[in-house]
Design a protein around this motif. Sequence first.
Motif, PDB file in Angstrom:
ATOM      1  N   VAL B  85      28.208   6.594 106.057  1.00 21.82           N
ATOM      2  CA  VAL B  85      28.101   7.554 104.858  1.00 21.82           C
ATOM      3  C   VAL B  85      28.081   8.750 105.283  1.00 21.82           C
ATOM      4  O   VAL B  85      28.392  10.127 104.940  1.00 21.82           O
ATOM      5  CB  VAL B  85      26.804   7.063 104.093  1.00 21.82           C
ATOM      6  N   LEU B  86      27.193   9.086 106.578  1.00 20.40           N
ATOM      7  CA  LEU B  86      26.905  10.270 107.082  1.00 20.40           C
ATOM      8  C   LEU B  86      28.281  11.184 107.585  1.00 20.40           C
ATOM      9  O   LEU B  86      28.447  12.203 106.999  1.00 20.40           O
ATOM     10  CB  LEU B  86      26.120  10.133 108.271  1.00 20.40           C
ATOM     11  N   TYR B  87      29.323  10.319 108.078  1.00 19.17           N
ATOM     12  CA  TYR B  87      30.445  11.123 108.389  1.00 19.17           C
ATOM     13  C   TYR B  87      31.195  11.226 107.226  1.00 19.17           C
ATOM     14  O   TYR B  87      32.088  12.388 106.962  1.00 19.17           O
ATOM     15  CB  TYR B  87      31.368  10.319 109.576  1.00 19.17           C
ATOM     16  N   VAL B  89      29.975  12.125 104.219  1.00 20.57           N
ATOM     17  CA  VAL B  89      29.575  13.337 103.496  1.00 20.57           C
ATOM     18  C   VAL B  89      30.321  14.515 104.195  1.00 20.57           C
ATOM     19  O   VAL B  89      30.788  15.691 103.709  1.00 20.57           O
ATOM     20  CB  VAL B  89      28.275  13.230 103.606  1.00 20.57           C
ATOM     21  N   LEU B  92      33.785  14.780 103.224  1.00 15.21           N
ATOM     22  CA  LEU B  92      33.860  15.436 101.888  1.00 15.21           C
ATOM     23  C   LEU B  92      33.895  16.939 101.830  1.00 15.21           C
ATOM     24  O   LEU B  92      34.593  17.570 101.127  1.00 15.21           O
ATOM     25  CB  LEU B  92      32.800  14.631 101.035  1.00 15.21           C
ATOM     26  N   PHE B  93      32.823  17.318 102.398  1.00 16.31           N
ATOM     27  CA  PHE B  93      32.768  18.877 102.309  1.00 16.31           C
ATOM     28  C   PHE B  93      33.664  19.548 103.258  1.00 16.31           C
ATOM     29  O   PHE B  93      33.847  20.643 102.560  1.00 16.31           O
ATOM     30  CB  PHE B  93      30.980  19.051 102.985  1.00 16.31           C
ATOM     31  N   ALA B 102      28.797  21.709 105.174  1.00 12.52           N
ATOM     32  CA  ALA B 102      29.219  20.351 105.647  1.00 12.52           C
ATOM     33  C   ALA B 102      28.460  20.084 106.803  1.00 12.52           C
ATOM     34  O   ALA B 102      27.610  19.033 106.994  1.00 12.52           O
ATOM     35  CB  ALA B 102      30.470  20.057 105.932  1.00 12.52           C
ATOM     36  N   LEU B 105      24.522  20.180 106.182  1.00 13.85           N
ATOM     37  CA  LEU B 105      24.009  18.925 105.714  1.00 13.85           C
ATOM     38  C   LEU B 105      24.093  17.781 106.577  1.00 13.85           C
ATOM     39  O   LEU B 105      23.174  17.035 106.742  1.00 13.85           O
ATOM     40  CB  LEU B 105      24.921  18.560 104.583  1.00 13.85           C
ATOM     41  N   PHE B 106      25.198  17.966 107.550  1.00 11.36           N
ATOM     42  CA  PHE B 106      25.310  16.846 108.532  1.00 11.36           C
ATOM     43  C   PHE B 106      24.149  16.804 109.515  1.00 11.36           C
ATOM     44  O   PHE B 106      23.715  15.727 109.736  1.00 11.36           O
ATOM     45  CB  PHE B 106      26.508  17.034 109.373  1.00 11.36           C
ATOM     46  N   LEU B 109      20.869  15.801 107.874  1.00  2.71           N
ATOM     47  CA  LEU B 109      21.067  14.189 107.739  1.00  2.71           C
ATOM     48  C   LEU B 109      20.736  13.438 108.897  1.00  2.71           C
ATOM     49  O   LEU B 109      20.195  12.682 109.218  1.00  2.71           O
ATOM     50  CB  LEU B 109      22.195  13.718 107.019  1.00  2.71           C
TER      51      LEU B 109
END
Lengths: 356, 319
Positions: B85-87, B89, B92-93, B102, B105-106, B109
Motif C-alpha cells: 500500500v505504501l509503495y 501510494v 499513484l502520486f 508523493a 507522503l511516502f 507514512l
Amino acid sequence: MMNNKTTAVFYDGNSSVPQQIELSLNKLNATLEFQMSDGTHCKWLVKDVFFDKRATGLHLKYGSEVIQHIKIKDDHFINTIHHFRRENGHISWYQKLLDLGFAAHFGIALAILGIIGLCYVYVIPWAAEQSVNLIPEEYDNKLGNSAWAGNEYFMNVDSKKTKLLNDFAKQLNLKNTKNLKFIVVKSDEINAFALPDGRIVVFTGILEEMKNYNELVGLLGHEASHVNNRHSMKMLCRSLSGYLFISVILGDANGIMATIGDNINSFQSLSFSREFERQADADGFKILLANKVNPQGMSNLFKRLKQNNFVSIPEFLSSHPVTENRIEYIDKMVKNQKITTINHPQLESLFAKLKQ
Amino acid sequence: MEKSLEKRVEYALNYNGKGSDYFGIIIVNWLLTVVTLGIYYPWAKAKQLQYIYNSTSLNDDSFEFHGTGKEMFKGFLKAILIFLVLYGVLGLFIYLKMPITALLLFYVLLIAIFPIAIHGSYRYRMSRSSWRGIRFGYRGDRKEFTLLFFKWIFFTIITLGIYGPWMAMNMRNYLLGNVRFGDVEFEYDGDGTDYFALNIKGYLLTIVTLGIYGFWWQKDLFEYYVNNLSLTREDGKIRFNSTATGGDFFKLITLNLLILIFTLGLGYAWVVTRTLKFVFEHVEAEGNINLDTLTQTEENYKDATGEDLSDFLNLDSVM
Ligand SMILES: [Zn+2]
C-alpha cells in the motif's frame, strides 16, 4: 502402577500459586489425571498436551485461552511419558529432526553450505550470463560512456596516433557488431583495455613493445572479442548477482548500489575471468585467420611480454598472466590449422608510423 | 498469602540453554527454510524464540513464548500488504505527476510505520510471553505513542541528531513503563542528559584509547539499562542491578568474535548462548514482591503484524 504416578507442580493459568499435585498417567485411556487443590478432577488427553523438555524439567501446557501448566521433575516419570508418546506416535516430525543429534545437524549444515557454495560458483554465474541477453546493448554503451567520462581526464590522448590506429583497424575485419573506437593514450604503462561501448584504449607503452604489425592485430582482435562477447556486461552481471545471492543469504541488501558503483569506476582494473580471456584469445585468433594475418603474432607478443617479466602487468594479461598454457594454446592452434597469410603493406606502413 | 514479603529476597534469573541444542534448532530451521524457499521463516522464528524463552528461568520456573508460526505468517502477509500500500501510494502520486507530494507522503507514512511496528511488536511479544502461566502485557496507546514518536523524531531532526539520546530514553521509559507482568508493573527511569553524557564519554574515550574503552562503554550502557529498571506492585518492589565489569565484556565479546571467525559463523548458536548466559549471570534482582501471588491481568493478543513489520525494518534492537 507405581511407575505411572508422580508428584508435580501445577499452575492454573490464573495465578502464580504453585499447587502440589499427584499426577498419574492412565495408559488405557491415554490421559493424564490429577486433582486440583479445590478438589476438581482433571483429565487431559495426552495428544492434546504440549510437551517440552527443559533444563527445569518436563513442561506440560494445556488449553488455548487459559493455559494450564504442569512441571515434572521426576526423571523416571518423564521417561515413562516419553515412551508412551513415542509408542503412540505423538512425537512430531520436527522433534524427530531435533533428536537427530549434533553430528547429523553438523552434517546438514555442511551440506547446505556446500549447496550454497555450488550455487555461488556455478549456478549463479551461469544464470547471470544468460540474463545478459535480456539487457539491451545501449546499456553497455551507457556503462562504457560513464567509465570513459570518469577516466578521460587522467588520460593523455595522442590524437595523431589515435587516427593512425583507427586507419589501421579500418583495414581489418574485427567481426564487430557495434562501432569500435580506438584511442591511443600516451603512457609508459604496458596496457590496453576494452570498454563495453566499443572504445578500445591502447597505451603507447605496449605499442613500443611490439616488433611486427601482426602482434598489434592480435591485440586488437583480442580486445574486440571482449566487446563482441559483451564480457564487461557479463562480468558485471556475475558480480552483481553473486552479491545479490550472498546478501539474500545473509539477509542484507545494502551493498548492491556500491557494487554497481565499484564496477563502473574500476573498468580498467576489472579483471576478466580466465574463461573470458581464453574466449577472447580464441576469437582473436579467428580474427587473425580471417584477415589472413600470421597468427604467430599473438603468441610472439605473449612470449615477449612474458620474457621481459614486466612489473606492471597489462590489463589484458592481469589476473591471468601469460601462462605457458595460453601460449601453448595458441601455438597448438597455429600448428593444427591450415593458415594462409598474405602481405599487408598498408598495415605494415601504418604500424611503422605508429611506432615512431 | 501475603502479596509483599517482610524481608527482601534475591530472585534467581538463569539461562539454561545449551549451545548444541540451539544449534540443532537453527540448523533444522535453516534446512526447512531453504527447502520451502523461505516460507518456513515465521515458524522458524517462533521455534527459536520459544527455545530462548523456555531456557530462561526465574526462581527455577521457565518463561514461555506462546507465539506460533501461523500467527507470525499471518502477520507477515499483513506486513507485506502494508508495504505494498505504501509503495502504491507513492506510485499513484508519481503517476498523477505530483512527485513532491508523493515523496513527502511516502516519508511521513514510512516514519509512521516505525511506531506502529514497535507498538505492535511489544503488544504481541509481551502478550505471548508468560511465567507460571501469568502473561506479560503491554498497555501503551498506539495513537499516543505515534504522536510522541513524531515529536521526538522532529526534535532529533532539527537538532541534527543531538536529541537522539533523549529520544532513546523517552522511548524506553514509555515502552517499558507500559509493560505489565500480571499485576506487577514495569518501570524504567532513564534520563536523556545522563544517557547523553554517558555516550559522549564512551565515544571520546573509545577514540582516545583506540577502541579499548569500547568494552567499558558497553558495560556502562548495559548497567544503565539494567539498573534503571524496576518492578512494582503496591508497596512491593523489585530492583535490578548489573554486576558486569568492562573486563567481563572484553572477555565475552572477544571470545564471541573468535568463535564466529574460527567456526566460519557456524558457532553462532554458542555465541547467542554464551551471551544470554552472560546477561542473566550478571543481573541481580532483589526485592519484596511475592512471586507466588501474581494474578492474571493481561489479555491475549495474537496479531503479529507489528512483530513482522519490526522484522522488516530490522528493529530487533529496540526490544
Ligand atoms: Zn583480455
